[in-house]
Design a protein around this motif. Structure first.
Motif, PDB file in Angstrom:
ATOM      1  N   ARG A  11      -0.583  14.202 -27.736  1.00  0.00           N
ATOM      2  CA  ARG A  11      -0.707  12.782 -27.390  1.00  0.00           C
ATOM      3  C   ARG A  11      -0.015  11.871 -28.400  1.00  0.00           C
ATOM      4  O   ARG A  11       0.257  10.707 -28.094  1.00  0.00           O
ATOM      5  N   THR A  12       0.209  12.368 -29.620  1.00  0.00           N
ATOM      6  CA  THR A  12       0.882  11.534 -30.630  1.00  0.00           C
ATOM      7  C   THR A  12       2.299  12.051 -30.914  1.00  0.00           C
ATOM      8  O   THR A  12       2.899  11.671 -31.920  1.00  0.00           O
ATOM      9  N   SER A  13       2.782  12.908 -30.037  1.00  0.00           N
ATOM     10  CA  SER A  13       4.123  13.516 -30.193  1.00  0.00           C
ATOM     11  C   SER A  13       4.312  14.084 -31.598  1.00  0.00           C
ATOM     12  O   SER A  13       5.375  13.933 -32.203  1.00  0.00           O
ATOM     13  N   GLY A  14       3.256  14.690 -32.113  1.00  0.00           N
ATOM     14  CA  GLY A  14       3.385  15.392 -33.398  1.00  0.00           C
ATOM     15  C   GLY A  14       3.135  14.562 -34.648  1.00  0.00           C
ATOM     16  O   GLY A  14       3.324  15.046 -35.754  1.00  0.00           O
ATOM     17  N   SER A  38       3.264   3.663 -42.326  1.00  0.00           N
ATOM     18  CA  SER A  38       3.515   2.997 -41.044  1.00  0.00           C
ATOM     19  C   SER A  38       2.959   1.587 -41.013  1.00  0.00           C
ATOM     20  O   SER A  38       2.714   1.043 -39.949  1.00  0.00           O
ATOM     21  N   GLY A  39       2.738   1.019 -42.195  1.00  0.00           N
ATOM     22  CA  GLY A  39       2.359  -0.400 -42.231  1.00  0.00           C
ATOM     23  C   GLY A  39       0.870  -0.668 -42.230  1.00  0.00           C
ATOM     24  O   GLY A  39       0.457  -1.818 -42.159  1.00  0.00           O
ATOM     25  N   THR A  40       0.037   0.386 -42.295  1.00  0.00           N
ATOM     26  CA  THR A  40      -1.399   0.132 -42.351  1.00  0.00           C
ATOM     27  C   THR A  40      -1.954   0.626 -43.686  1.00  0.00           C
ATOM     28  O   THR A  40      -1.440   1.564 -44.276  1.00  0.00           O
ATOM     29  N   MET A  41      -3.015  -0.027 -44.140  1.00  0.00           N
ATOM     30  CA  MET A  41      -3.675   0.428 -45.376  1.00  0.00           C
ATOM     31  C   MET A  41      -4.845   1.345 -45.042  1.00  0.00           C
ATOM     32  O   MET A  41      -5.124   2.275 -45.774  1.00  0.00           O
ATOM     33  N   SER A  42      -5.523   1.041 -43.947  1.00  0.00           N
ATOM     34  CA  SER A  42      -6.572   1.967 -43.516  1.00  0.00           C
ATOM     35  C   SER A  42      -6.850   1.795 -42.031  1.00  0.00           C
ATOM     36  O   SER A  42      -6.649   0.714 -41.463  1.00  0.00           O
ATOM     37  N   ILE A  43      -7.270   2.889 -41.424  1.00  0.00           N
ATOM     38  CA  ILE A  43      -7.687   2.848 -40.024  1.00  0.00           C
ATOM     39  C   ILE A  43      -9.033   3.544 -39.919  1.00  0.00           C
ATOM     40  O   ILE A  43      -9.203   4.670 -40.363  1.00  0.00           O
ATOM     41  N   THR A  44      -9.994   2.816 -39.336  1.00  0.00           N
ATOM     42  CA  THR A  44     -11.338   3.362 -39.130  1.00  0.00           C
ATOM     43  C   THR A  44     -11.524   3.629 -37.648  1.00  0.00           C
ATOM     44  O   THR A  44     -11.223   2.776 -36.817  1.00  0.00           O
ATOM     45  N   ILE A  45     -12.003   4.807 -37.337  1.00  0.00           N
ATOM     46  CA  ILE A  45     -12.288   5.153 -35.941  1.00  0.00           C
ATOM     47  C   ILE A  45     -13.796   5.192 -35.743  1.00  0.00           C
ATOM     48  O   ILE A  45     -14.528   5.754 -36.563  1.00  0.00           O
ATOM     49  N   VAL A  46     -14.253   4.576 -34.655  1.00  0.00           N
ATOM     50  CA  VAL A  46     -15.671   4.608 -34.281  1.00  0.00           C
ATOM     51  C   VAL A  46     -15.752   5.341 -32.949  1.00  0.00           C
ATOM     52  O   VAL A  46     -15.120   4.912 -31.969  1.00  0.00           O
ATOM     53  N   GLY A  47     -16.465   6.449 -32.919  1.00  0.00           N
ATOM     54  CA  GLY A  47     -16.530   7.201 -31.664  1.00  0.00           C
ATOM     55  C   GLY A  47     -17.741   8.096 -31.611  1.00  0.00           C
ATOM     56  O   GLY A  47     -18.489   8.208 -32.582  1.00  0.00           O
ATOM     57  N   ALA A  99     -12.954  11.633 -33.966  1.00  0.00           N
ATOM     58  CA  ALA A  99     -12.782  10.453 -34.818  1.00  0.00           C
ATOM     59  C   ALA A  99     -12.031  10.814 -36.102  1.00  0.00           C
ATOM     60  O   ALA A  99     -11.170  10.058 -36.569  1.00  0.00           O
ATOM     61  N   ASP A 100     -12.342  11.975 -36.671  1.00  0.00           N
ATOM     62  CA  ASP A 100     -11.670  12.408 -37.899  1.00  0.00           C
ATOM     63  C   ASP A 100     -10.179  12.635 -37.638  1.00  0.00           C
ATOM     64  O   ASP A 100      -9.316  12.089 -38.338  1.00  0.00           O
ATOM     65  N   ALA A 101      -9.888  13.421 -36.614  1.00  0.00           N
ATOM     66  CA  ALA A 101      -8.482  13.705 -36.291  1.00  0.00           C
ATOM     67  C   ALA A 101      -7.736  12.413 -35.965  1.00  0.00           C
ATOM     68  O   ALA A 101      -6.613  12.193 -36.424  1.00  0.00           O
ATOM     69  N   LEU A 102      -8.405  11.529 -35.194  1.00  0.00           N
ATOM     70  CA  LEU A 102      -7.729  10.283 -34.807  1.00  0.00           C
ATOM     71  C   LEU A 102      -7.488   9.366 -35.993  1.00  0.00           C
ATOM     72  O   LEU A 102      -6.475   8.658 -36.036  1.00  0.00           O
ATOM     73  N   SER A 103      -8.410   9.361 -36.966  1.00  0.00           N
ATOM     74  CA  SER A 103      -8.199   8.458 -38.109  1.00  0.00           C
ATOM     75  C   SER A 103      -6.890   8.838 -38.811  1.00  0.00           C
ATOM     76  O   SER A 103      -6.078   7.966 -39.151  1.00  0.00           O
ATOM     77  N   GLY A 144       0.621   4.220 -36.972  1.00  0.00           N
ATOM     78  CA  GLY A 144       0.801   2.780 -37.155  1.00  0.00           C
ATOM     79  C   GLY A 144       0.171   1.989 -36.030  1.00  0.00           C
ATOM     80  O   GLY A 144      -0.176   2.541 -34.976  1.00  0.00           O
ATOM     81  N   ILE A 145       0.035   0.683 -36.256  1.00  0.00           N
ATOM     82  CA  ILE A 145      -0.771  -0.146 -35.350  1.00  0.00           C
ATOM     83  C   ILE A 145      -0.244  -0.204 -33.908  1.00  0.00           C
ATOM     84  O   ILE A 145      -1.029  -0.154 -32.959  1.00  0.00           O
ATOM     85  N   GLU A 146       1.083  -0.280 -33.735  1.00  0.00           N
ATOM     86  CA  GLU A 146       1.623  -0.383 -32.366  1.00  0.00           C
ATOM     87  C   GLU A 146       1.265   0.847 -31.542  1.00  0.00           C
ATOM     88  O   GLU A 146       0.706   0.753 -30.451  1.00  0.00           O
ATOM     89  N   LYS A 147       1.616   2.004 -32.101  1.00  0.00           N
ATOM     90  CA  LYS A 147       1.361   3.251 -31.366  1.00  0.00           C
ATOM     91  C   LYS A 147      -0.133   3.544 -31.256  1.00  0.00           C
ATOM     92  O   LYS A 147      -0.580   4.094 -30.256  1.00  0.00           O
ATOM     93  N   ALA A 148      -0.891   3.172 -32.292  1.00  0.00           N
ATOM     94  CA  ALA A 148      -2.347   3.391 -32.248  1.00  0.00           C
ATOM     95  C   ALA A 148      -2.955   2.565 -31.109  1.00  0.00           C
ATOM     96  O   ALA A 148      -3.808   3.049 -30.365  1.00  0.00           O
ATOM     97  N   SER A 149      -2.475   1.312 -30.957  1.00  0.00           N
ATOM     98  CA  SER A 149      -2.990   0.461 -29.879  1.00  0.00           C
ATOM     99  C   SER A 149      -2.628   1.045 -28.518  1.00  0.00           C
ATOM    100  O   SER A 149      -3.445   1.034 -27.587  1.00  0.00           O
TER     101      SER A 149
END
Ligand code: ADP
Ligand code: MG
Length: 355
Positions: free
Chosen positions: A116-119, A278-287, A293-297, A304-309
């Motif tokens: 899903r994230t192309s690697g 990729s322009g982010t300092m941290s990403i928190t996943i809530v799930g 959630a761990d893998a996604l974080s 990065g924010i564009e692809k994460a959104s």
């Protein structure tokens, strides 16, 4: 003397009567534990410090079971323990390796997120991670040519799983590492152990990975703070959650500084072999799934924010708090009511990511 005896008789009666009231309908000999009775265990596992807290009935024995389960998961997914399933995969003598249902399950999730994230998420990044010294602490900035050579071995599409035969096959020279997903999975397993012990209220801190079971004994939500990625002893916001995993990946978590003052973090972008930037300092996943959630974080931090959104809009089932390098805060709409800024971020505006 007589008065004393009467007093003790009254007290005994008082306790019995109170006990009978609370215990109406419960089994003979059952010990009543108030919902607010709290137990904690803390220990080192999976390269980090863990604190597990549970409340009420069976809390103490449930925590012991949760701890044992985490240690079991550690034993299965360790890259260094010679008896681990992962060590056996990495030091294979045959092309095809038999794997347990448990490894199959976590591997399956890892490969789904890779696709899903192309690697951007790729558990076969391990040889590159080792070259940087992140596996030993003997850090170095590798030569570009060495990285290019090692990247030849990084390709999740060359990991094939046969779910009927319960085997996995990897291309020559490939090695895997579950460092971005196993801790989250262990949180799910700890929660399952607590539920099995009929514990209904617990908060697990697995080295910053938070896993909440149920709600607080008073019926309110748990408050989980998110670190300020610059002043890391402070917090930038708080999330109010019930029955959720809250897991953050950030460049500030584990990194080293080279002679020129550049910092390099342990989250690697598999498309370059260098630390993700990729322009982010941290990403928190809530799930609801700690494993996901761990893998996604990690995956969203690399993306990065564009692809994460985009990912969130396409697949959903979780929420995010993203802090960009410009210190802007983005929150997906599912948790906008549950998130409050604090500390240095108190007066900032929260940008909402909508479907
Ligand atoms: P932490 O373990 O500090 O909580 P993460 O969950 O983000 O942080 O996991 C980081 C770990 O993930 C690294 O130590 C490494 O083992 C692994 N890793 C690094 N980059 C990647 C990647 N692109 N894909 C999958 N795993 C990675
Ligand atoms: Mg992770």
């Amino acid at each position: 003397m007589k008065n004393k005896r009467i007093l003790s008789w009254i007290m005994t009666m008082g306790i019995v009567i109170a006990g009978m009231e609370v215990c109406a309908g419960c089994k003979k000999g059952e010990v009543i534990v108030p919902d607010s009775t709290r137990f904690d265990v803390d220990f080192n596992a999976m390269d980090t410090y863990m604190t597990l807290t549970a409340y009420g009935k069976n809390a103490e024995s449930g925590l012991e079971k949760a701890k044992t389960r985490i240690q079991e998961v550690e034993g299965i997914f360790s890259v260094t323990d010679e008896n681990s399933d992962i060590y056996k995969i990495n030091h294979r003598e045959t092309e095809q390796i038999a794997i347990s249902d448990e490894v199959m399950n976590v591997l399956g999730e890892a490969l789904t997120i890779s696709e899903r994230t192309s690697g951007n998420f790729d558990i076969s990044i391990y040889p590159v991670l080792r070259e940087w010294g992140f596996t030993t602490g003997e850090y170095q900035v590798p030569e570009e040519s060495v990285l290019q050579e090692l990247l030849q071995k990084v390709d999740y599409t060359k990991i094939s799983v046969d779910s009927d035969e319960k085997t996995v096959t990897l291309a020559d020279g490939m090695e895997v590492d579950f460092g971005a997903i196993a801790k989250g999975y262990s949180g799910d397993m700890a929660v399952a152990a607590l539920k099995e012990a009929e514990v209904t209220s617990a908060l697990l801190n697995l080295g910053g990975n938070i896993q909440a079971l149920g709600e607080k004994p008073d019926g309110s939500s748990w408050n989980v703070a998110i670190k300020d990625p610059v002043f890391t002893s402070e917090y930038m916001g708080v999330l109010s959650v019930k029955d959720k995993a809250v897991i953050t990946s950030g460049g500030y978590e584990r990194y080293f500084e080279d002679r020129d003052g550049n910092t390099w973090s342990h989250i690697i972008d598999p498309s370059t072999g260098y630390s993700a930037d990729s322009g982010t300092m941290s990403i928190t996943i809530v799930g609801t799934s700690g494993m996901e959630a761990d893998a996604l974080s990690t995956a969203m931090y690399v993306s990065g924010i564009e692809k994460a959104s985009e990912y969130w809009k396409t697949y959903g089932g979780f929420d995010m708090v993203i802090i960009t390098k410009e210190e802007e805060v983005y929150v997906t709409e599912g948790i906008k009511e549950d998130f409050t800024l604090m500390g240095n971020y108190k007066d900032k505006q929260v940008h909402i990511i909508e479907k």
